[in-house]
Scaffold this motif. Structure first.
Motif, short mmCIF file in Angstrom:
data_model
loop_
_atom_site.label_atom_id
_atom_site.label_comp_id
_atom_site.label_asym_id
_atom_site.label_seq_id
_atom_site.Cartn_x
_atom_site.Cartn_y
_atom_site.Cartn_z
N LYS A 195 22.73 48.30 -64.89
CA LYS A 195 21.74 49.32 -65.21
C LYS A 195 20.32 48.78 -64.98
O LYS A 195 19.44 49.48 -64.47
N VAL A 238 15.14 59.18 -65.51
CA VAL A 238 16.48 58.56 -65.50
C VAL A 238 17.20 58.75 -66.84
O VAL A 238 18.37 59.19 -66.86
N ASP A 245 11.43 55.93 -64.20
CA ASP A 245 12.28 54.92 -64.85
C ASP A 245 12.46 55.18 -66.34
O ASP A 245 13.54 54.96 -66.88
N GLU A 257 30.17 52.69 -61.49
CA GLU A 257 29.37 53.84 -61.11
C GLU A 257 29.65 54.29 -59.69
O GLU A 257 29.58 55.46 -59.37
N ARG A 307 20.54 60.85 -67.10
CA ARG A 307 21.69 60.07 -67.54
C ARG A 307 22.42 60.77 -68.69
O ARG A 307 23.65 60.76 -68.77
N GLU A 323 17.44 50.43 -52.91
CA GLU A 323 18.61 50.23 -53.77
C GLU A 323 19.90 50.53 -53.01
O GLU A 323 20.88 49.77 -53.10
N SER A 360 18.97 48.81 -61.23
CA SER A 360 18.35 50.03 -60.74
C SER A 360 16.88 50.07 -61.13
O SER A 360 16.02 50.46 -60.34
N SER A 361 16.58 49.65 -62.37
CA SER A 361 15.18 49.60 -62.81
C SER A 361 14.39 48.58 -62.02
O SER A 361 13.20 48.77 -61.74
N ARG A 402 22.57 55.24 -63.54
CA ARG A 402 21.35 55.43 -62.74
C ARG A 402 20.76 56.83 -62.90
O ARG A 402 19.71 57.13 -62.35
N GLN A 424 22.58 57.43 -55.84
CA GLN A 424 21.60 56.94 -54.88
C GLN A 424 21.33 57.98 -53.80
O GLN A 424 20.18 58.19 -53.38
N ARG A 450 19.21 60.80 -55.14
CA ARG A 450 17.82 60.40 -55.30
C ARG A 450 17.08 60.48 -53.96
O ARG A 450 15.97 61.02 -53.89
#
Length: 578
Positions: free
Chosen positions: A178, A393, A389, A573, A397, A476, A181-182, A404, A408, A411
């Motif tokens: 997790k 998110v 962030d 994920e 979530r 990412e 991703s940040s 995430r 991806q 996003r």
């Protein structure tokens, strides 16, 4: 045994001595400040040098507008091609840490030479009373040697730093996954902090203090970046280089061609794979078999002629085959990023030309250069990264249940949609501008349209928002979906969309100009934009962006996320993201 396993990372990373990395003493956020500080300083140095470079070419090297612009464009394009060199060395032989360390030295040598060329007597061109400079060939050569040393240096840093930072988080640990991703969000944030300082403070220094200081400060800042990077050495986790990825790809292609007539068994468990827990590729975990591109599976079919020690040019492992499949799957997604990069590139071209025709005054005594307004894009990114962030998110979530928030691919797709509105905003502004031109009869080349340049803020701000979704998502995505031993190379591949986007923009402008100037017409983009139709060009980009997004939807639906052998289908994920 479970407690011992929990002490070490499970993604194949090692410490500086090559031993399995201890979780509590290495990596995670404790290692990231040194990497983020390095990236911030390096980008500050890069943009501090490149943002105003065209003016240096004109004033110090005595070059005309077109020659200076072409030299800067060629150099900038090289900076996005050399990452393929650095990425290959990192993945194949040197590892990301030593590649970054080595190329940073080349980078500093280039910056030092550029500083000397702009400040040391004998290297600085002589100028006459009118301010026109007359450089000698050796003086010009010194500048270009410095610039292309910097281009080579950035080629080893740019594709490796983001991947090296992501290496600090264990993909098999839910909390660290997790955080990874940040990390990409804050990595892009640090880039834009450096860019903001460069486009304001350093450009001012170069313009009002001198080029020696203007290039010397980036050299000092880059030295700080080197120190920051090396201070964090004891804390870093490392992915071991896996040998030449190009060789492994060639082996799969050759082996599958040699066995073209061989049938692939229905039971894919019969395909060749190492019996060990580790794959046969250094530093890479095993990959599970996927059904796409089944013809490549022939390379892993065991025939009667294959011995236990068969040549990899005849018999490859499933993991090696899946490496190539992973790269092939990335290419359509990569291609859809080119149009977005072309839209992004309008900030330094058409947005500036549009701004040149608008009222640039800020109060009675100060005017803002149209190019300076690009800082709105940087400010937009700096604003949107924390919002994404810390707000978006967690909110998404709570609905999707994914660590995430968005997948991806979701996003990146959102960013593609947002970029369309930037072109729409620019097009609408140009319609308003042309109506003002007609209303006041401002058809002269030097006429200023009575519309504030700050009406361009929305189009810059929207592109900054789109960056946070698409460009950060690409960072990412290409790291995460690349095979373990090809991550730097795939990160470099994602960077090439910027270069190709610029080339696409050039091609579009050339085609539009050639078609719209037939039969003596002025065309959409004449030298005098008050008599042109720049809005039509923005509509063209908006339509291309919409079509590109529709293609992207098809590619995203077709795409299958990579699965490592450590991730059973019920977990992780990646499998949720299907």
């Amino acid at each position: 045994m479970g407690e011992v396993a929990d002490m070490y990372t499970q993604d194949g990373t090692v410490d500086m001595k090559g031993n399995p990395a201890v979780k509590k003493g290495t990596g995670n956020w404790r290692a990231c400040p040194y990497i983020l500080a390095n990236e911030c300083c390096e980008r500050l140095a890069y943009y501090g040098m490149s943002t105003n470079l065209v003016n240096y070419m004109k004033t110090r090297l005595g070059q005309g507008n077109s020659v200076a612009a072409n030299n800067v464009t060629n150099w900038s394009g090289t900076c996005y091609i050399t990452p393929l060199i650095g990425a290959f060395l990192a993945d194949a032989y040197m590892g990301r840490y030593w590649t970054i360390a080595s190329f940073m030295i080349i980078y500093i040598i280039g910056l030092a030479l550029l500083t000397m060329a702009s400040s040391v007597k004998g290297l600085v061109p002589s100028c006459d009373g009118s301010g026109t400079c007359h450089p000698t060939e050796p003086q010009t050569a010194a500048v270009f040697v410095a610039l292309y040393l910097i281009a080579l240096g950035t080629g080893g840093i740019k594709p490796c730093v983001s991947s090296f930072g992501a290496d600090q988080f264990d993909e098999n640990d839910e909390r660290e996954q997790k955080s990874k991703s940040s990390f990409f969000n804050w990595f892009y944030f640090s880039i834009n902090i450096g860019a903001l300082v460069a486009s304001t403070v350093l450009v001012y220094v170069q313009t009002h203090v001198g080029w020696g200081w203007g290039f010397g400060i980036p050299a000092v800042v880059m030295a700080i970046a080197v120190v920051s990077f090396f201070i964090g050495t004891p804390l870093y986790r490392h992915q071991r280089p896996g040998g030449s990825p190009i060789t492994r790809i060639a082996q799969v292609l050759v082996a599958s061609a040699r066995k073209w007539s061989v049938a692939v068994p229905a039971d894919k468990a019969q395909l060749h794979e190492t019996l060990d827990k580790e794959s046969g590729i250094e530093g890479s975990r095993k990959l599970e078999h996927t059904d796409q591109f089944g013809c490549l599976d022939k390379a892993a079919v065991v025939t009667a002629e294959d011995s236990a020690a068969a040549s990899p040019w005849r018999l490859c492992t499933v993991t090696q085959v899946e490496e190539l499949k992973s790269v092939v799957r990335l290419l359509p997604i990569w291609a859809t990023g080119i149009v977005f990069a072309a839209v992004y590139g309008q900030m330094s071209t058409m947005f500036v030309l549009q701004g040149n025709t608008l009222d640039q005054r800020m109060g009675p005594r100060f005017s803002i250069p149209s190019a300076t307004l690009s800082m709105v894009d940087t400010i937009s990114v700096i604003i949107w990264v924390p919002i994404y962030d810390r707000v978006i998110v967690p909110a998404v979530r709570s609905v999707t249940g994914r660590p995430r928030g968005f997948t991806q691919l979701q996003r990146m797709g959102i960013g593609l949609v947002i970029s369309i509105f930037s072109m729409v905003a620019a097009g609408v502004l140009d319609i308003v501008r042309l109506r003002a031109v007609a209303r006041h009869g401002l058809y002269g080349d030097k006429d200023t349209v009575p519309i504030s340049i700050f009406w361009q803020v929305p189009q810059y701000f929207i592109i900054g928002c789109a960056e946070v979704f698409t460009f950060v998502g690409q960072l990412e995505f290409f790291y995460d979906q690349a095979p373990d031993a090809m991550r730097s190379l795939c990160s470099a591949l994602s960077l090439t969309t910027v270069a190709l986007g610029n080339y696409l923009s050039t091609v579009l402008v050339t085609i539009v100009t050639r078609i719209t100037t037939r039969h003596g017409r002025l065309g959409w983009i004449p030298d005098n934009l008050n008599r042109g139709h720049l809005d039509y060009f923005f509509w063209l980009l908006a339509v291309l962006s919409l079509l590109n997004f529709l293609v992207y939807l098809l590619m995203a639906k077709w795409y299958k996320y990579k699965k490592t052998a450590e991730y059973p289908d019920a977990k992780g994920e990646r499998n949720q993201e299907h």
